[in-house]
Design a protein around this motif. Structure first.
Motif, PDB file in Angstrom:
ATOM      1  N   ILE A 130       0.833  -1.204   0.000  1.00  0.00           N
ATOM      2  CA  ILE A 130       0.000   0.000   0.000  1.00  0.00           C
ATOM      3  C   ILE A 130       0.867   1.253   0.000  1.00  0.00           C
ATOM      4  O   ILE A 130       0.621   2.204  -0.759  1.00  0.00           O
ATOM      5  CB  ILE A 130      -0.952  -0.003   1.215  1.00  0.00           C
ATOM      6  CG1 ILE A 130      -1.996  -1.117   1.054  1.00  0.00           C
ATOM      7  CG2 ILE A 130      -1.637   1.357   1.377  1.00  0.00           C
ATOM      8  CD1 ILE A 130      -2.881  -1.310   2.268  1.00  0.00           C
ATOM      9  N   ILE A 131       1.906   1.266   0.833  1.00  0.00           N
ATOM     10  CA  ILE A 131       2.770   2.448   0.926  1.00  0.00           C
ATOM     11  C   ILE A 131       3.539   2.672  -0.366  1.00  0.00           C
ATOM     12  O   ILE A 131       3.572   3.782  -0.910  1.00  0.00           O
ATOM     13  CB  ILE A 131       3.740   2.310   2.115  1.00  0.00           C
ATOM     14  CG1 ILE A 131       2.970   2.370   3.439  1.00  0.00           C
ATOM     15  CG2 ILE A 131       4.796   3.419   2.072  1.00  0.00           C
ATOM     16  CD1 ILE A 131       3.825   2.109   4.659  1.00  0.00           C
ATOM     17  N   VAL A 132       4.172   1.612  -0.874  1.00  0.00           N
ATOM     18  CA  VAL A 132       4.979   1.747  -2.099  1.00  0.00           C
ATOM     19  C   VAL A 132       4.113   2.147  -3.283  1.00  0.00           C
ATOM     20  O   VAL A 132       4.466   3.057  -4.057  1.00  0.00           O
ATOM     21  CB  VAL A 132       5.725   0.430  -2.393  1.00  0.00           C
ATOM     22  CG1 VAL A 132       6.384   0.488  -3.770  1.00  0.00           C
ATOM     23  CG2 VAL A 132       6.774   0.159  -1.321  1.00  0.00           C
ATOM     24  N   SER A 133       2.955   1.493  -3.440  1.00  0.00           N
ATOM     25  CA  SER A 133       2.081   1.818  -4.574  1.00  0.00           C
ATOM     26  C   SER A 133       1.541   3.237  -4.461  1.00  0.00           C
ATOM     27  O   SER A 133       1.386   3.932  -5.472  1.00  0.00           O
ATOM     28  CB  SER A 133       0.927   0.816  -4.659  1.00  0.00           C
ATOM     29  OG  SER A 133       0.079   0.908  -3.519  1.00  0.00           O
ATOM     30  N   SER A 134       1.274   3.685  -3.236  1.00  0.00           N
ATOM     31  CA  SER A 134       0.765   5.042  -3.037  1.00  0.00           C
ATOM     32  C   SER A 134       1.829   6.075  -3.375  1.00  0.00           C
ATOM     33  O   SER A 134       1.541   7.108  -4.006  1.00  0.00           O
ATOM     34  CB  SER A 134       0.297   5.226  -1.586  1.00  0.00           C
ATOM     35  OG  SER A 134      -0.788   4.383  -1.280  1.00  0.00           O
ATOM     36  N   LEU A 135       3.063   5.821  -2.958  1.00  0.00           N
ATOM     37  CA  LEU A 135       4.147   6.753  -3.267  1.00  0.00           C
ATOM     38  C   LEU A 135       4.421   6.803  -4.773  1.00  0.00           C
ATOM     39  O   LEU A 135       4.687   7.872  -5.334  1.00  0.00           O
ATOM     40  CB  LEU A 135       5.414   6.356  -2.516  1.00  0.00           C
ATOM     41  CG  LEU A 135       5.375   6.561  -0.988  1.00  0.00           C
ATOM     42  CD1 LEU A 135       6.640   6.020  -0.348  1.00  0.00           C
ATOM     43  CD2 LEU A 135       5.194   8.044  -0.654  1.00  0.00           C
ATOM     44  N   LEU A 136       4.339   5.645  -5.424  1.00  0.00           N
ATOM     45  CA  LEU A 136       4.518   5.613  -6.877  1.00  0.00           C
ATOM     46  C   LEU A 136       3.406   6.392  -7.575  1.00  0.00           C
ATOM     47  O   LEU A 136       3.651   7.121  -8.532  1.00  0.00           O
ATOM     48  CB  LEU A 136       4.546   4.169  -7.380  1.00  0.00           C
ATOM     49  CG  LEU A 136       5.803   3.358  -7.059  1.00  0.00           C
ATOM     50  CD1 LEU A 136       5.620   1.908  -7.502  1.00  0.00           C
ATOM     51  CD2 LEU A 136       7.017   3.967  -7.744  1.00  0.00           C
ATOM     52  N   MET A 137       2.174   6.236  -7.066  1.00  0.00           N
ATOM     53  CA  MET A 137       1.057   6.962  -7.646  1.00  0.00           C
ATOM     54  C   MET A 137       1.248   8.470  -7.479  1.00  0.00           C
ATOM     55  O   MET A 137       1.001   9.258  -8.401  1.00  0.00           O
ATOM     56  CB  MET A 137      -0.256   6.523  -6.989  1.00  0.00           C
ATOM     57  CG  MET A 137      -1.502   7.092  -7.667  1.00  0.00           C
ATOM     58  SD  MET A 137      -1.792   6.374  -9.301  1.00  0.00           S
ATOM     59  CE  MET A 137      -2.458   4.764  -8.833  1.00  0.00           C
ATOM     60  N   SER A 138       1.696   8.872  -6.291  1.00  0.00           N
ATOM     61  CA  SER A 138       1.930  10.295  -6.038  1.00  0.00           C
ATOM     62  C   SER A 138       3.029  10.836  -6.933  1.00  0.00           C
ATOM     63  O   SER A 138       2.980  11.989  -7.384  1.00  0.00           O
ATOM     64  CB  SER A 138       2.307  10.511  -4.569  1.00  0.00           C
ATOM     65  OG  SER A 138       1.280  10.051  -3.704  1.00  0.00           O
ATOM     66  N   SER A 139       4.023  10.007  -7.213  1.00  0.00           N
ATOM     67  CA  SER A 139       5.153  10.444  -8.041  1.00  0.00           C
ATOM     68  C   SER A 139       4.758  10.688  -9.485  1.00  0.00           C
ATOM     69  O   SER A 139       5.471  11.392 -10.214  1.00  0.00           O
ATOM     70  CB  SER A 139       6.275   9.395  -7.989  1.00  0.00           C
ATOM     71  OG  SER A 139       6.764   9.247  -6.663  1.00  0.00           O
ATOM     72  N   ILE A 140       3.636  10.115  -9.902  1.00  0.00           N
ATOM     73  CA  ILE A 140       3.183  10.329 -11.274  1.00  0.00           C
ATOM     74  C   ILE A 140       2.907  11.807 -11.514  1.00  0.00           C
ATOM     75  O   ILE A 140       2.948  12.280 -12.662  1.00  0.00           O
ATOM     76  CB  ILE A 140       1.933   9.472 -11.570  1.00  0.00           C
ATOM     77  CG1 ILE A 140       2.317   7.985 -11.580  1.00  0.00           C
ATOM     78  CG2 ILE A 140       1.292   9.844 -12.906  1.00  0.00           C
ATOM     79  CD1 ILE A 140       1.154   7.031 -11.783  1.00  0.00           C
ATOM     80  N   ALA A 141       2.662  12.560 -10.430  1.00  0.00           N
ATOM     81  CA  ALA A 141       2.430  14.004 -10.566  1.00  0.00           C
ATOM     82  C   ALA A 141       3.611  14.684 -11.242  1.00  0.00           C
ATOM     83  O   ALA A 141       3.456  15.715 -11.907  1.00  0.00           O
ATOM     84  CB  ALA A 141       2.172  14.630  -9.196  1.00  0.00           C
ATOM     85  N   LEU A 142       4.790  14.106 -11.093  1.00  0.00           N
ATOM     86  CA  LEU A 142       5.993  14.713 -11.673  1.00  0.00           C
ATOM     87  C   LEU A 142       6.043  14.577 -13.187  1.00  0.00           C
ATOM     88  O   LEU A 142       6.854  15.225 -13.838  1.00  0.00           O
ATOM     89  CB  LEU A 142       7.240  14.073 -11.053  1.00  0.00           C
ATOM     90  CG  LEU A 142       7.343  14.176  -9.525  1.00  0.00           C
ATOM     91  CD1 LEU A 142       8.592  13.471  -9.023  1.00  0.00           C
ATOM     92  CD2 LEU A 142       7.340  15.634  -9.083  1.00  0.00           C
ATOM     93  N   VAL A 143       5.171  13.740 -13.747  1.00  0.00           N
ATOM     94  CA  VAL A 143       5.163  13.566 -15.198  1.00  0.00           C
ATOM     95  C   VAL A 143       4.728  14.854 -15.890  1.00  0.00           C
ATOM     96  O   VAL A 143       4.951  15.035 -17.085  1.00  0.00           O
ATOM     97  CB  VAL A 143       4.228  12.397 -15.604  1.00  0.00           C
ATOM     98  CG1 VAL A 143       2.757  12.805 -15.546  1.00  0.00           C
ATOM     99  CG2 VAL A 143       4.570  11.888 -17.007  1.00  0.00           C
TER     100      VAL A 143
END
Length: 248
Positions: free
Chosen positions: A7-20
């Motif tokens: 949950i934590i890793v997938s959430s952080l990856l999802m949040s990082s998509i904002a950088l796209v």
């Protein structure tokens, strides 16, 4: 990994998509618009595939009654309808201009609405991980496909509304972190209540975004020729096929 770690890793990856969103600085508006429509179509197919091929079947396996599943799907659909109606939340899958009226007040509204959307999405995706890791991964893939064109559009709106590129990326990322907050809340709630209801609720979210938000964006685009529309259709079907191939 443990369920919490997923949950934590997938959430952080999802949040990082904002950088796209920074990609918009490298592409011409005309080029970006050509890329966005197929991406939106792919996201729509992925979301609908995730809802109908993964979430609804998983809800049936979770011993939820047919009536309850239907009610929860409608509730998830309605929740995002209310969010869009009363917060004027929207996914701006186009490159704005000053003439479009996207001024600074709208940028705050987008950040707030997107943060609330990510919070609900985080709870929903965490709920799928709590039931089955494979279901969580498939749901995350569908949601991530949707986030890419959304974040491209959101960054463009923020930059057009007077934000510096650095501030636009930073605050877009912060709004994405509410996904993690929602995921953690769902995880800790699971120790006290049954959170399997989040699966059909998430399906309703996915159906709303895919059918009521993304597909109209694709259908309303009048700039593409027959070849471009064929590419868009192929992208939509590819999104469905990807989620079909992900069926365990």
């Amino acid at each position: 990994m443990t369920t919490l770690a997923w949950i934590i890793v997938s959430s952080l990856l999802m949040s990082s998509i904002a950088l796209v969103g920074s990609v918009t600085l490298l592409l011409k508006p005309s080029t970006l618009k050509k890329l966005l429509i197929p991406l939106v179509a792919f996201a729509a197919g992925s979301l609908l595939g995730g809802a109908f091929l993964h979430m609804i079947p998983a809800a049936l396996k979770a011993n939820l009654s047919i009536g309850k599943i239907g009610l929860l799907i409608i509730s998830g659909f309605t929740a995002f309808f209310i969010l869009e109606q009363f917060l004027h939340w929207r996914h701006t899958h186009q490159i704005p201009s000053q003439q479009d009226g996207h001024k600074e007040p709208l940028t705050y509204l987008i950040l707030f609405g997107d943060g609330l959307h990510n919070f609900l999405g985080g709870m929903a995706i965490a709920g799928t991980f709590l039931i089955d890791i494979r279901l969580g991964i498939a749901s995350w893939l569908a949601a991530a496909a949707h986030e890419v064109p959304q974040e491209l559009g959101d960054f463009a709106v923020l930059a057009d509304g007077g934000w510096s590129n650095r501030s636009a990326l930073f605050f877009n990322f912060l709004s994405g972190l509410t996904f993690l907050l929602g995921g953690l809340i769902a995880y800790f709630l699971s120790f006290k209540i049954d959170v399997s209801w989040l699966i059909p609720f998430a399906a309703g979210n996915f159906i709303y975004i895919g059918a009521s938000d993304l597909i109209p964006k694709v259908n309303n685009d009048t700039t593409h020729n027959v070849k471009d529309r064929a590419v868009t259709l192929a992208a939509f079907v590819s999104g469905i096929v990807l989620l079909y191939l992900a069926i365990p």
